[in-house]
Scaffold this motif. Structure first.
Motif, PDB file in Angstrom:
ATOM      1  N   SER A  74       0.828  -1.206   0.000  1.00 53.78           N
ATOM      2  CA  SER A  74       0.000   0.000   0.000  1.00 53.78           C
ATOM      3  C   SER A  74       0.865   1.261   0.000  1.00 53.78           C
ATOM      4  CB  SER A  74      -0.955  -0.006   1.186  1.00 53.78           C
ATOM      5  OG  SER A  74      -0.232  -0.062   2.392  1.00 53.78           O
ATOM      6  N   PHE A  75       2.051   1.207   0.607  1.00 54.13           N
ATOM      7  CA  PHE A  75       2.923   2.383   0.620  1.00 54.13           C
ATOM      8  C   PHE A  75       3.313   2.767  -0.811  1.00 54.13           C
ATOM      9  CE2 PHE A  75       7.249   4.103   0.527  1.00 54.13           C
ATOM     10  CZ  PHE A  75       7.020   5.296   1.190  1.00 54.13           C
ATOM     11  N   ALA A  76       3.746   1.795  -1.588  1.00 56.67           N
ATOM     12  CA  ALA A  76       4.142   2.075  -2.972  1.00 56.67           C
ATOM     13  C   ALA A  76       2.943   2.526  -3.791  1.00 56.67           C
ATOM     14  CB  ALA A  76       4.781   0.841  -3.592  1.00 56.67           C
ATOM     15  N   ASP A  77       1.799   1.914  -3.555  1.00 52.94           N
ATOM     16  CA  ASP A  77       0.587   2.276  -4.277  1.00 52.94           C
ATOM     17  C   ASP A  77       0.162   3.702  -3.925  1.00 52.94           C
ATOM     18  OD1 ASP A  77      -1.510   1.720  -6.028  1.00 52.94           O
ATOM     19  OD2 ASP A  77      -2.845   1.167  -4.367  1.00 52.94           O
ATOM     20  N   ASP A  78       0.193   4.042  -2.638  1.00 54.66           N
ATOM     21  CA  ASP A  78      -0.164   5.401  -2.211  1.00 54.66           C
ATOM     22  C   ASP A  78       0.826   6.424  -2.750  1.00 54.66           C
ATOM     23  OD1 ASP A  78      -2.316   4.366  -0.875  1.00 54.66           O
ATOM     24  OD2 ASP A  78      -1.363   4.437   1.110  1.00 54.66           O
ATOM     25  N   LEU A  79       2.104   6.075  -2.765  1.00 60.18           N
ATOM     26  CA  LEU A  79       3.118   6.986  -3.293  1.00 60.18           C
ATOM     27  C   LEU A  79       2.895   7.249  -4.776  1.00 60.18           C
ATOM     28  CD1 LEU A  79       5.758   8.557  -2.717  1.00 60.18           C
ATOM     29  CD2 LEU A  79       6.980   6.510  -3.425  1.00 60.18           C
ATOM     30  N   LEU A  80       2.580   6.211  -5.518  1.00 63.22           N
ATOM     31  CA  LEU A  80       2.310   6.375  -6.947  1.00 63.22           C
ATOM     32  C   LEU A  80       1.085   7.255  -7.171  1.00 63.22           C
ATOM     33  CD1 LEU A  80       3.073   5.527  -9.838  1.00 63.22           C
ATOM     34  CD2 LEU A  80       1.487   3.628  -9.576  1.00 63.22           C
ATOM     35  N   LYS A  81       0.034   7.044  -6.400  1.00 64.43           N
ATOM     36  CA  LYS A  81      -1.169   7.875  -6.537  1.00 64.43           C
ATOM     37  C   LYS A  81      -0.872   9.325  -6.184  1.00 64.43           C
ATOM     38  CE  LYS A  81      -4.524   4.246  -5.647  1.00 64.43           C
ATOM     39  NZ  LYS A  81      -5.501   3.699  -4.680  1.00 64.43           N
ATOM     40  N   ASP A  82      -0.070   9.548  -5.143  1.00 62.84           N
ATOM     41  CA  ASP A  82       0.291  10.916  -4.758  1.00 62.84           C
ATOM     42  C   ASP A  82       1.117  11.606  -5.841  1.00 62.84           C
ATOM     43  OD1 ASP A  82      -1.049  10.666  -2.383  1.00 62.84           O
ATOM     44  OD2 ASP A  82       0.752  10.269  -1.174  1.00 62.84           O
ATOM     45  N   LEU A  83       2.036  10.868  -6.458  1.00 62.65           N
ATOM     46  CA  LEU A  83       2.840  11.464  -7.533  1.00 62.65           C
ATOM     47  C   LEU A  83       1.984  11.818  -8.739  1.00 62.65           C
ATOM     48  CD1 LEU A  83       6.099   9.315  -7.396  1.00 62.65           C
ATOM     49  CD2 LEU A  83       5.803  11.706  -6.759  1.00 62.65           C
ATOM     50  N   VAL A  84       1.064  10.944  -9.097  1.00 63.62           N
ATOM     51  CA  VAL A  84       0.170  11.235 -10.221  1.00 63.62           C
ATOM     52  C   VAL A  84      -0.672  12.468  -9.914  1.00 63.62           C
ATOM     53  CG1 VAL A  84      -1.831  10.369 -11.491  1.00 63.62           C
ATOM     54  CG2 VAL A  84       0.136   8.889 -11.106  1.00 63.62           C
ATOM     55  N   TYR A  85      -1.179  12.550  -8.692  1.00 58.69           N
ATOM     56  CA  TYR A  85      -1.982  13.709  -8.286  1.00 58.69           C
ATOM     57  C   TYR A  85      -1.145  14.987  -8.321  1.00 58.69           C
ATOM     58  CZ  TYR A  85      -4.896  16.701  -5.372  1.00 58.69           C
ATOM     59  OH  TYR A  85      -5.641  17.735  -4.885  1.00 58.69           O
ATOM     60  N   ALA A  86       0.094  14.922  -7.842  1.00 62.94           N
ATOM     61  CA  ALA A  86       0.964  16.094  -7.836  1.00 62.94           C
ATOM     62  C   ALA A  86       1.265  16.569  -9.255  1.00 62.94           C
ATOM     63  CB  ALA A  86       2.252  15.782  -7.096  1.00 62.94           C
ATOM     64  N   VAL A  87       1.541  15.631 -10.152  1.00 62.72           N
ATOM     65  CA  VAL A  87       1.822  16.009 -11.542  1.00 62.72           C
ATOM     66  C   VAL A  87       0.599  16.652 -12.174  1.00 62.72           C
ATOM     67  CG1 VAL A  87       2.314  15.056 -13.834  1.00 62.72           C
ATOM     68  CG2 VAL A  87       3.685  14.356 -11.880  1.00 62.72           C
ATOM     69  N   ARG A  88      -0.576  16.107 -11.883  1.00 65.34           N
ATOM     70  CA  ARG A  88      -1.807  16.662 -12.440  1.00 65.34           C
ATOM     71  C   ARG A  88      -2.025  18.088 -11.938  1.00 65.34           C
ATOM     72  NH1 ARG A  88      -6.854  13.891 -10.523  1.00 65.34           N
ATOM     73  NH2 ARG A  88      -5.204  12.465 -10.006  1.00 65.34           N
ATOM     74  N   LEU A  89      -1.805  18.333 -10.652  1.00 62.95           N
ATOM     75  CA  LEU A  89      -1.974  19.679 -10.114  1.00 62.95           C
ATOM     76  C   LEU A  89      -0.924  20.645 -10.654  1.00 62.95           C
ATOM     77  CD1 LEU A  89      -2.926  19.234  -6.360  1.00 62.95           C
ATOM     78  CD2 LEU A  89      -4.326  20.068  -8.220  1.00 62.95           C
ATOM     79  N   LEU A  90       0.308  20.165 -10.811  1.00 61.89           N
ATOM     80  CA  LEU A  90       1.356  21.039 -11.334  1.00 61.89           C
ATOM     81  C   LEU A  90       1.122  21.385 -12.801  1.00 61.89           C
ATOM     82  CD1 LEU A  90       4.511  19.551  -9.610  1.00 61.89           C
ATOM     83  CD2 LEU A  90       3.321  21.676  -9.063  1.00 61.89           C
ATOM     84  N   LYS A  91       0.497  20.494 -13.554  1.00 61.31           N
ATOM     85  CA  LYS A  91       0.179  20.794 -14.951  1.00 61.31           C
ATOM     86  C   LYS A  91      -0.946  21.818 -15.049  1.00 61.31           C
ATOM     87  CE  LYS A  91      -0.092  17.322 -17.907  1.00 61.31           C
ATOM     88  NZ  LYS A  91      -0.337  15.964 -18.432  1.00 61.31           N
ATOM     89  N   LYS A  92      -1.804  21.875 -14.027  1.00 63.29           N
ATOM     90  CA  LYS A  92      -2.908  22.837 -14.042  1.00 63.29           C
ATOM     91  C   LYS A  92      -2.425  24.267 -13.876  1.00 63.29           C
ATOM     92  CE  LYS A  92      -7.087  20.601 -12.429  1.00 63.29           C
ATOM     93  NZ  LYS A  92      -7.998  20.437 -11.289  1.00 63.29           N
ATOM     94  N   SER A  93      -1.386  24.472 -13.088  1.00 61.98           N
ATOM     95  CA  SER A  93      -0.909  25.831 -12.820  1.00 61.98           C
ATOM     96  C   SER A  93       0.588  25.912 -13.131  1.00 61.98           C
ATOM     97  CB  SER A  93      -1.174  26.206 -11.369  1.00 61.98           C
ATOM     98  OG  SER A  93      -0.586  25.261 -10.514  1.00 61.98           O
ATOM     99  N   PRO A  94       0.922  26.209 -14.388  1.00 63.88           N
ATOM    100  CA  PRO A  94       2.340  26.236 -14.770  1.00 63.88           C
ATOM    101  C   PRO A  94       3.133  27.365 -14.107  1.00 63.88           C
ATOM    102  CG  PRO A  94       0.948  26.880 -16.612  1.00 63.88           C
ATOM    103  CD  PRO A  94       0.046  26.444 -15.515  1.00 63.88           C
ATOM    104  N   GLY A  95       2.496  28.474 -13.767  1.00 65.86           N
ATOM    105  CA  GLY A  95       3.208  29.567 -13.099  1.00 65.86           C
ATOM    106  C   GLY A  95       3.697  29.136 -11.724  1.00 65.86           C
ATOM    107  N   PHE A  96       2.827  28.498 -10.979  1.00 66.77           N
ATOM    108  CA  PHE A  96       3.219  27.996  -9.663  1.00 66.77           C
ATOM    109  C   PHE A  96       4.294  26.932  -9.811  1.00 66.77           C
ATOM    110  CE2 PHE A  96       2.698  24.688  -6.430  1.00 66.77           C
ATOM    111  CZ  PHE A  96       3.039  25.425  -5.301  1.00 66.77           C
ATOM    112  N   THR A  97       4.168  26.088 -10.820  1.00 62.99           N
ATOM    113  CA  THR A  97       5.150  25.025 -11.042  1.00 62.99           C
ATOM    114  C   THR A  97       6.532  25.610 -11.294  1.00 62.99           C
ATOM    115  OG1 THR A  97       3.427  23.620 -11.969  1.00 62.99           O
ATOM    116  CG2 THR A  97       5.700  23.028 -12.465  1.00 62.99           C
ATOM    117  N   LEU A  98       6.603  26.607 -12.178  1.00 65.29           N
ATOM    118  CA  LEU A  98       7.898  27.238 -12.464  1.00 65.29           C
ATOM    119  C   LEU A  98       8.470  27.933 -11.233  1.00 65.29           C
ATOM    120  CD1 LEU A  98       7.294  28.664 -16.045  1.00 65.29           C
ATOM    121  CD2 LEU A  98       8.707  26.715 -15.370  1.00 65.29           C
ATOM    122  N   THR A  99       7.607  28.584 -10.449  1.00 63.86           N
ATOM    123  CA  THR A  99       8.069  29.239  -9.229  1.00 63.86           C
ATOM    124  C   THR A  99       8.600  28.213  -8.230  1.00 63.86           C
ATOM    125  OG1 THR A  99       6.424  30.978  -9.559  1.00 63.86           O
ATOM    126  CG2 THR A  99       7.381  30.777  -7.360  1.00 63.86           C
TER     127      THR A  99
END
Length: 158
Positions: A74-99
């Protein structure tokens, strides 16, 4: 032998989650069917036996979660889900991502530069065979007006 089997099951659970979940569902269905057959043999109707079997077995979803936790992936599964979620959020706001990336790069670079400086001048051992035997000699004026002076060559030879 047992360790390799457990490790194989965990890798299969991690990389072939659908197969492992289908196998778990089949096993739980088998247990429920077995309990239902026991209640039917005891004299209950098919419908009442199924209800009693579900009641005795408990929550199927809770049992599934406990079995998944026993696989310890479950740790690896949760980590993978968190990374996917983080990438999705960072793609939504490129200004924040660059900052965020810029400030991380600046912080890591500054930290590396400062540590390199501190290591070079304070932490790295001296390039001598026995640096603990090095001494510094100073002398004082008789009057004592100056704090420390370097040793004069004549005094050093004396």
């Amino acid at each position: 032998m047992r360790f390799s089997r457990v490790l194989g099951h965990r890798f299969r659970s991690l990389f072939r989650r659908a197969d492992a979940d289908a196998e778990l569902q089949r096993e739980l269905d088998l247990h429920l069917d077995q309990l239902t057959k026991e209640y039917v043999a005891a004299g209950l109707s098919e419908r009442d036996a199924a209800i009693a079997a579900r009641r005795e077995f408990g929550s199927v979803e809770y049992t599934k979660e406990r079995c998944r936790d026993m696989r310890r992936v479950s740790f690896a599964d949760d980590l993978l889900k968190d990374l996917v979620y983080a990438v999705r959020l960072l793609k939504k706001s490129p200004g924040f991502t660059l900052t965020a990336i810029g400030s991380l790069a600046l912080g890591i670079g500054a930290n590396t530069a400062i540590f390199s400086f501190v290591y070079a001048f304070l932490l790295r051992p001296l390039p001598f065979d026995h640096p603990e035997r090095l001494v510094a000699l100073f002398e004082r004026n008789v009057i004592g007006t100056e704090a420390l002076m370097s040793v004069a060559p004549g005094n050093f030879l004396d």
